[in-house]
Each structure stands twice: as structure tokens, then as C-alpha cells.
Write a protein that holds these residues in place. Sequence first.
Motif, PDB file in Angstrom:
ATOM      1  N   THR A 117      37.312  15.656  37.601  1.00 47.53           N
ATOM      2  CA  THR A 117      38.403  16.105  37.966  1.00 47.53           C
ATOM      3  C   THR A 117      38.666  17.236  38.694  1.00 47.53           C
ATOM      4  O   THR A 117      38.697  17.787  37.361  1.00 47.53           O
ATOM      5  CB  THR A 117      39.370  14.655  37.294  1.00 47.53           C
ATOM      6  OG1 THR A 117      40.722  14.883  38.862  1.00 47.53           O
ATOM      7  CG2 THR A 117      40.035  15.076  36.392  1.00 47.53           C
ATOM      8  N   PRO A 118      39.154  17.975  39.198  1.00 48.75           N
ATOM      9  CA  PRO A 118      39.122  17.013  41.009  1.00 48.75           C
ATOM     10  C   PRO A 118      38.075  16.348  41.737  1.00 48.75           C
ATOM     11  O   PRO A 118      37.866  16.231  42.853  1.00 48.75           O
ATOM     12  CB  PRO A 118      40.093  17.721  41.476  1.00 48.75           C
ATOM     13  CG  PRO A 118      40.403  19.318  40.410  1.00 48.75           C
ATOM     14  CD  PRO A 118      38.947  19.232  39.725  1.00 48.75           C
ATOM     15  N   ALA A 157      30.057  14.466  33.261  1.00 47.95           N
ATOM     16  CA  ALA A 157      31.344  14.195  34.293  1.00 47.95           C
ATOM     17  C   ALA A 157      31.107  12.677  34.786  1.00 47.95           C
ATOM     18  O   ALA A 157      32.197  12.451  35.535  1.00 47.95           O
ATOM     19  CB  ALA A 157      30.814  15.402  35.061  1.00 47.95           C
ATOM     20  N   VAL A 217      34.683  17.484  32.155  1.00 46.95           N
ATOM     21  CA  VAL A 217      36.566  17.338  32.500  1.00 46.95           C
ATOM     22  C   VAL A 217      36.926  17.673  33.665  1.00 46.95           C
ATOM     23  O   VAL A 217      36.743  17.391  34.911  1.00 46.95           O
ATOM     24  CB  VAL A 217      37.161  17.167  31.002  1.00 46.95           C
ATOM     25  CG1 VAL A 217      38.383  16.604  31.646  1.00 46.95           C
ATOM     26  CG2 VAL A 217      36.686  16.203  30.512  1.00 46.95           C
ATOM     27  N   TYR A 218      36.995  18.595  33.532  1.00 45.05           N
ATOM     28  CA  TYR A 218      37.530  19.594  34.367  1.00 45.05           C
ATOM     29  C   TYR A 218      37.015  20.729  35.201  1.00 45.05           C
ATOM     30  O   TYR A 218      36.334  21.785  33.848  1.00 45.05           O
ATOM     31  CB  TYR A 218      38.567  20.002  34.264  1.00 45.05           C
ATOM     32  CG  TYR A 218      39.874  20.746  35.207  1.00 45.05           C
ATOM     33  CD1 TYR A 218      39.970  20.841  36.461  1.00 45.05           C
ATOM     34  CD2 TYR A 218      39.806  22.755  35.195  1.00 45.05           C
ATOM     35  CE1 TYR A 218      40.590  21.285  37.684  1.00 45.05           C
ATOM     36  CE2 TYR A 218      39.351  23.513  35.999  1.00 45.05           C
ATOM     37  CZ  TYR A 218      40.336  23.211  37.544  1.00 45.05           C
ATOM     38  OH  TYR A 218      41.363  23.645  37.979  1.00 45.05           O
ATOM     39  N   PRO A 219      36.353  21.593  36.203  1.00 44.15           N
ATOM     40  CA  PRO A 219      36.673  20.377  37.194  1.00 44.15           C
ATOM     41  C   PRO A 219      35.159  19.185  37.794  1.00 44.15           C
ATOM     42  O   PRO A 219      36.105  19.004  39.262  1.00 44.15           O
ATOM     43  CB  PRO A 219      36.829  21.959  38.438  1.00 44.15           C
ATOM     44  CG  PRO A 219      35.052  22.311  38.362  1.00 44.15           C
ATOM     45  CD  PRO A 219      35.258  22.302  35.719  1.00 44.15           C
ATOM     46  N   GLY A 243      38.584  12.759  43.321  1.00 46.07           N
ATOM     47  CA  GLY A 243      39.769  13.610  43.773  1.00 46.07           C
ATOM     48  C   GLY A 243      40.252  12.638  43.972  1.00 46.07           C
ATOM     49  O   GLY A 243      40.067  10.818  44.373  1.00 46.07           O
ATOM     50  N   THR A 300      34.236  19.594  27.925  1.00 43.52           N
ATOM     51  CA  THR A 300      35.533  20.124  28.769  1.00 43.52           C
ATOM     52  C   THR A 300      35.262  20.456  29.675  1.00 43.52           C
ATOM     53  O   THR A 300      35.600  20.548  30.786  1.00 43.52           O
ATOM     54  CB  THR A 300      35.675  21.915  28.161  1.00 43.52           C
ATOM     55  OG1 THR A 300      35.613  21.617  26.850  1.00 43.52           O
ATOM     56  CG2 THR A 300      36.726  22.141  28.838  1.00 43.52           C
TER      57      THR A 300
END
Length: 211
Positions: A119-120, A47, A114-116, A124, A111
Motif C-alpha cells: 500500500t498504496p 508485498a 508493506v510501504y510503498p 490502493g 518494511t
Amino acid sequence: MIEDLNLFASQLVTLWVVLEPFSHLSLFLSATSHLDPPQRHKVAGLALVFAFLILVVFTLLGRLLLQAMGISILAFQISGGMILFLFAMTLIFVETPHRPVRVDPERGLATLAVYPLATPILAGPGAILAMVLFSDNNRGAPLSHHLVTMGVLALMMTVLFVVFLLGDTIARVIGQSGASLLRRVMGILLAALSVNLVLNAFQKWLGLPEL
């Protein structure tokens, strides 16, 4: 040398407030609560790498993107300052500024990173705004200023990684009250920085004396 140190200090304070490690720790623990420690550490590393790359891209290309869209850096600075101010108010007055992040336990670690998380949460609006403004301020400056900006970002990513690795221990030590106090102090600092962004934009636009 002194100028580089002053630049380093000012940018580090700004990014520290925007990426406040202990506020983001609660979000990280919530998003990775279903993982075992090795998986959690892997997600933390991924991340932060993804967030670093996103912020570097905006540092290098953010101004070009704004120009392509016909948005002036002053307009971006004012709007960003207003958004940061509203976010600061949630840190100060709202007990839980973010809803817990719900994730599917079957999703892959990359996965989830990457999210969450990347980002965000990490890369952000506040962090993106800060890096675009740093880049704009560095225009025409010596190469050392650009290296300082990248160094500050890398340092903050490293600090966040250490905090995430020690997440369970830190959460037990500072407790709910300590986390709430830190969040409010960071909110006050962020509110001051956001107001300063707006005032500086108007000062440049209207040709007023420096604050």
C-alpha cells in the motif's frame, strides 16, 4: 454455473484493469532496483501477501466501516468512480503516471514490502473500491459468489507475482513503447469502468432503467 462464470469474468476484468500487472511492474522494479534477485523475489511475495490481506479486510469490513461513518455505498461508488476516472486520465495522457519510488537501501525487506508496495501501490484506492463494491454486490448471494470474488483476487495476486518474478525479462521484451501502449489501453478501459460505476449509482438512486 453460468452465473458464476459470468461473475468471475466480470470481476477478473475489473481487477485486471485496476491492478494492471505491467503498469505495476515498472513501479515494482523502481522500488526494488537496489535489491539482488533473491531479495526482490522475497519482497514481491511479501508485498502481494500483505496487499491480499488488506483487500480481504476491506472486502469483509468495508461496508461496515462506511455505515459507521454514515457514508452510503452509492456515495462511495460515485466518489470512487470519479477518482478512478482521474487516475485513468493520467494513464492515457501522462507519459509517466507515477513518480519513481525512492527507498532507503538499508530498510528491511518487510518494511519495503508493506510501504510503498503493498500500500498504496497494490492495495490502493482503486483496488479497495473494487473489492468493497464486489462485496456489496454479493450481499444475499450464494456462498459461491463470495468464493468467486476471493478466487479472482487470489488469481490476480498470483499473476502479479509471476510478472514481478519475470520483471527484468518482460521489461526487455515489451520495451518502453510496449509498456506505454499497454498503459494507455488499460487507461481507456478503466475510464469506461469508472463512468459505468457513476452511471449505475445514479441509476439506482433515481430508479432509472438499467443501462
